[in-house]
Design a protein around this motif. Structure first.
Motif, PDB file in Angstrom:
ATOM      1  N   ILE A 165       0.822  -1.430  -0.102  1.00 30.17           N
ATOM      2  CA  ILE A 165      -0.277  -0.320   0.041  1.00 30.17           C
ATOM      3  C   ILE A 165       0.726   1.246   0.138  1.00 30.17           C
ATOM      4  CG2 ILE A 165      -1.732   0.908   1.416  1.00 30.17           C
ATOM      5  CD1 ILE A 165      -2.048  -1.277   2.318  1.00 30.17           C
ATOM      6  N   ALA A 166       0.365   1.995  -0.910  1.00 24.45           N
ATOM      7  CA  ALA A 166       1.899   2.923  -1.149  1.00 24.45           C
ATOM      8  C   ALA A 166       0.524   4.119  -1.927  1.00 24.45           C
ATOM      9  CB  ALA A 166       3.070   2.469  -1.771  1.00 24.45           C
ATOM     10  N   ILE A 167       1.461   6.059  -1.551  1.00 27.06           N
ATOM     11  CA  ILE A 167       0.251   6.595  -1.817  1.00 27.06           C
ATOM     12  C   ILE A 167       0.391   7.191  -3.150  1.00 27.06           C
ATOM     13  CG2 ILE A 167       0.762   8.632  -0.710  1.00 27.06           C
ATOM     14  CD1 ILE A 167      -1.235  10.028  -0.023  1.00 27.06           C
ATOM     15  N   ASP A 168       1.771   6.637  -3.797  1.00 30.57           N
ATOM     16  CA  ASP A 168       2.386   7.649  -4.934  1.00 30.57           C
ATOM     17  C   ASP A 168       2.652   5.865  -5.552  1.00 30.57           C
ATOM     18  OD1 ASP A 168       3.806   5.449  -3.570  1.00 30.57           O
ATOM     19  OD2 ASP A 168       6.180   7.222  -3.968  1.00 30.57           O
ATOM     20  N   GLY A 169       1.927   4.342  -5.723  1.00 28.03           N
ATOM     21  CA  GLY A 169       2.009   3.527  -6.708  1.00 28.03           C
ATOM     22  C   GLY A 169       3.187   3.098  -6.783  1.00 28.03           C
ATOM     23  N   ILE A 218      -5.394   3.957   5.286  1.00 22.86           N
ATOM     24  CA  ILE A 218      -6.662   4.095   6.007  1.00 22.86           C
ATOM     25  C   ILE A 218      -7.242   4.085   4.973  1.00 22.86           C
ATOM     26  CG2 ILE A 218      -8.163   5.663   7.298  1.00 22.86           C
ATOM     27  CD1 ILE A 218      -5.370   6.714   8.567  1.00 22.86           C
ATOM     28  N   GLU A 219      -7.623   4.340   4.041  1.00 22.98           N
ATOM     29  CA  GLU A 219      -8.667   4.663   2.644  1.00 22.98           C
ATOM     30  C   GLU A 219      -8.603   2.808   2.952  1.00 22.98           C
ATOM     31  OE1 GLU A 219      -8.769   8.174   0.034  1.00 22.98           O
ATOM     32  OE2 GLU A 219      -6.468   6.881  -0.051  1.00 22.98           O
ATOM     33  N   PHE A 220      -7.341   2.003   2.368  1.00 22.05           N
ATOM     34  CA  PHE A 220      -7.029   0.272   2.168  1.00 22.05           C
ATOM     35  C   PHE A 220      -8.078  -0.634   3.283  1.00 22.05           C
ATOM     36  CE2 PHE A 220      -5.642  -3.802   2.630  1.00 22.05           C
ATOM     37  CZ  PHE A 220      -5.536  -4.258   1.328  1.00 22.05           C
ATOM     38  N   LEU A 221      -7.909   0.200   4.411  1.00 19.69           N
ATOM     39  CA  LEU A 221      -7.900  -1.016   5.406  1.00 19.69           C
ATOM     40  C   LEU A 221      -9.769  -0.451   5.758  1.00 19.69           C
ATOM     41  CD1 LEU A 221      -5.498  -0.068   8.194  1.00 19.69           C
ATOM     42  CD2 LEU A 221      -5.840  -2.103   6.650  1.00 19.69           C
ATOM     43  N   LYS A 222     -10.350   0.511   5.249  1.00 20.05           N
ATOM     44  CA  LYS A 222     -11.424   1.352   5.484  1.00 20.05           C
ATOM     45  C   LYS A 222     -12.366  -0.041   4.663  1.00 20.05           C
ATOM     46  CE  LYS A 222     -11.997   5.795   8.068  1.00 20.05           C
ATOM     47  NZ  LYS A 222     -12.117   7.139   7.494  1.00 20.05           N
ATOM     48  N   VAL A 223     -11.396  -0.131   3.725  1.00 18.55           N
ATOM     49  CA  VAL A 223     -12.434  -1.246   2.612  1.00 18.55           C
ATOM     50  C   VAL A 223     -12.255  -2.315   2.910  1.00 18.55           C
ATOM     51  CG1 VAL A 223     -12.191  -2.188  -0.034  1.00 18.55           C
ATOM     52  CG2 VAL A 223     -12.229  -0.022   0.356  1.00 18.55           C
ATOM     53  N   ILE A 224     -11.694  -3.362   3.821  1.00 15.11           N
ATOM     54  CA  ILE A 224     -11.500  -4.573   3.694  1.00 15.11           C
ATOM     55  C   ILE A 224     -12.574  -4.343   5.586  1.00 15.11           C
ATOM     56  CG2 ILE A 224      -9.508  -4.944   2.050  1.00 15.11           C
ATOM     57  CD1 ILE A 224      -7.570  -5.325   5.509  1.00 15.11           C
ATOM     58  N   ASN A 225     -12.488  -3.725   6.525  1.00 12.41           N
ATOM     59  CA  ASN A 225     -12.910  -3.941   7.405  1.00 12.41           C
ATOM     60  C   ASN A 225     -14.195  -4.295   7.531  1.00 12.41           C
ATOM     61  OD1 ASN A 225     -14.236  -3.291   9.794  1.00 12.41           O
ATOM     62  ND2 ASN A 225     -14.406  -1.037   9.899  1.00 12.41           N
ATOM     63  N   ASN A 226     -14.065  -5.068   7.892  1.00 14.56           N
ATOM     64  CA  ASN A 226     -15.102  -7.038   7.761  1.00 14.56           C
ATOM     65  C   ASN A 226     -16.112  -7.150   9.060  1.00 14.56           C
ATOM     66  OD1 ASN A 226     -17.014  -8.798   6.880  1.00 14.56           O
ATOM     67  ND2 ASN A 226     -16.250  -9.348   5.320  1.00 14.56           N
ATOM     68  N   LYS A 227     -16.860  -6.706   9.312  1.00 17.41           N
ATOM     69  CA  LYS A 227     -17.717  -6.767  10.725  1.00 17.41           C
ATOM     70  C   LYS A 227     -17.857  -8.203  11.579  1.00 17.41           C
ATOM     71  CE  LYS A 227     -18.487  -2.030  12.072  1.00 17.41           C
ATOM     72  NZ  LYS A 227     -18.055  -1.475  10.299  1.00 17.41           N
ATOM     73  N   LYS A 228     -18.040  -8.836  10.201  1.00 16.60           N
ATOM     74  CA  LYS A 228     -18.707 -10.278  10.651  1.00 16.60           C
ATOM     75  C   LYS A 228     -17.826 -11.453  10.309  1.00 16.60           C
ATOM     76  CE  LYS A 228     -22.238  -9.550   7.187  1.00 16.60           C
ATOM     77  NZ  LYS A 228     -22.785  -9.906   5.382  1.00 16.60           N
ATOM     78  N   LEU A 229     -16.158 -11.010  10.828  1.00 18.75           N
ATOM     79  CA  LEU A 229     -15.406 -12.108  10.905  1.00 18.75           C
ATOM     80  C   LEU A 229     -14.774 -11.746  12.149  1.00 18.75           C
ATOM     81  CD1 LEU A 229     -13.146 -11.740   7.462  1.00 18.75           C
ATOM     82  CD2 LEU A 229     -14.592 -12.665   8.245  1.00 18.75           C
ATOM     83  N   ASN A 230     -14.206 -12.795  12.693  1.00 16.72           N
ATOM     84  CA  ASN A 230     -13.663 -12.596  13.829  1.00 16.72           C
ATOM     85  C   ASN A 230     -12.387 -13.842  14.217  1.00 16.72           C
ATOM     86  OD1 ASN A 230     -13.907 -12.027  16.947  1.00 16.72           O
ATOM     87  ND2 ASN A 230     -14.761 -14.454  17.087  1.00 16.72           N
ATOM     88  N   ASN A 231     -11.290 -12.763  14.438  1.00 18.86           N
ATOM     89  CA  ASN A 231     -10.013 -13.733  14.381  1.00 18.86           C
ATOM     90  C   ASN A 231     -10.054 -14.264  15.155  1.00 18.86           C
ATOM     91  OD1 ASN A 231      -7.475 -14.384  14.645  1.00 18.86           O
ATOM     92  ND2 ASN A 231      -6.527 -12.282  15.058  1.00 18.86           N
ATOM     93  N   ASN A 232      -9.812 -16.099  14.985  1.00 15.27           N
ATOM     94  CA  ASN A 232      -9.630 -16.811  16.507  1.00 15.27           C
ATOM     95  C   ASN A 232      -7.876 -16.851  17.084  1.00 15.27           C
ATOM     96  OD1 ASN A 232      -7.642 -18.076  14.070  1.00 15.27           O
ATOM     97  ND2 ASN A 232      -9.185 -19.434  13.619  1.00 15.27           N
TER      98      ASN A 232
END
Length: 317
Positions: free
Chosen positions: A222-226, A244-258
């Motif tokens: 992930i790099a702002i300049d690509g 932050i833009e990337f992490l907001k996209v993959i934010n998935n409240k249905k998942l749960n880390n074991n």
């Protein structure tokens, strides 16, 4: 040289054009051989990108050639469109007996406009063990720290960082010292399916173990300049956006880390024991780190200063 007018016009009109310029072996240049000129950067003033592909003699040459060809092709439509040059040597014309061209790694650049939730989550399918590898950055970002802590609770992942990543979280791991005491057999049990990198320099020596070309995992950067940062020689996707833009996209409240994957790394870190060294580089840096006051800014120089200071924690602020 006959390509020059076409390359110039493509550059002025923002047209995607690839010039493949075949060269003879470098040692023949300027040695009274006919039809030999210096072709490297010959269109320097009117190409977006120019590369000189090395003669491939080993795996490192092959990985490097793959990366720079990907870089050149990615520049065809990066920001503005335009031409690129790929120069290479023809060492042996061969017999033209190859039945099938071997598959090569493709590096894809995904812009912030292409950050579609379903698309990215589809790319994450099957990635059961993920490492978020956070490199050095300039400033402490509380928002990044906060959303990483949220993501970490969702995915079966490990967040690897060091003191100079400027992040901290309950389940974040500073793995710097592991690079000094882990074995190749141990690292095989800790391999991910995917490494997602954020930041600039990844100091921890653990990185050196993960660059083994026999290990099979993907790397996203992930790099702002690509920029293409192929730290592990396995890069497949570059996301041209903020972390932050990337992490907001993959934010998935249905998942749960074991935490099964996290516990493998945590258990190995907890096994590291330090000798009670009295008056050494080690003890001086250790004691200094414990005494740095809150709200300080620390600049570490090279070698032992940065290496050993990463074995110990500073205060969070």
């Amino acid at each position: 040289c006959n390509y020059a007018p076409a390359m110039k016009e493509a550059y002025e009109r923002n047209i995607q054009l690839v010039a493949l310029t075949a060269d003879r072996e470098r040692y023949e240049l300027f040695q009274m051989k006919e039809q030999l000129i210096n072709q490297v950067n010959m269109y320097n003033e009117f190409v977006k990108y120019a590369i000189d592909v090395p003669e491939v003699k080993n795996m490192d040459d092959e990985i490097y050639a793959n990366r720079i060809i990907n870089e050149a092709l990615l520049e065809l439509n990066h920001n503005e469109k335009g031409p690129v040059q790929i120069n290479y040597s023809v060492i042996d014309w061969g017999s033209f007996s190859v039945k099938e061209i071997p598959k090569q790694r493709l590096i894809t650049r995904i812009s912030r406009e292409e950050l579609e939730e379903e698309k990215i989550k589809k790319l994450l399918d099957g990635k059961e063990k993920i490492i978020f590898y956070i490199g050095m950055d300039i400033t402490k970002d509380d928002e990044l720290n906060k959303i990483l802590s949220i993501i970490e609770k969702q995915y079966n992942c490990v967040v690897l960082c060091d003191n100079y990543s400027n992040i901290n979280g309950e389940h974040f791991i500073n793995a710097s010292v592991l690079g000094e005491c882990i074995t190749n057999n141990e690292i095989k049990e800790m391999l991910p399916d995917l490494i997602i990198t954020i930041g600039t320099v990844f100091y921890s020596p653990i990185r050196n173990y993960l660059t083994n070309t026999n290990y099979k995992f993907e790397h996203w950067h992930i790099a702002i300049d690509g920029v293409v940062n192929d730290a592990f020689k396995k890069l497949t996707n570059v996301f041209e956006c903020t972390p932050i833009e990337f992490l907001k996209v993959i934010n998935n409240k249905k998942l749960n880390n074991n935490y099964q994957y996290y516990n493998i790394w945590k258990k190995r870190i907890d096994e590291v024991k330090y000798e009670d060294l009295k008056f050494t580089n080690f003890s001086v840096i250790r004691d200094f780190c414990s005494k740095v006051p809150e709200n300080s800014i620390v600049h570490a120089s090279v070698l032992n200063a940065i290496r050993i200071s990463n074995y110990f924690g500073f205060k969070d602020n």
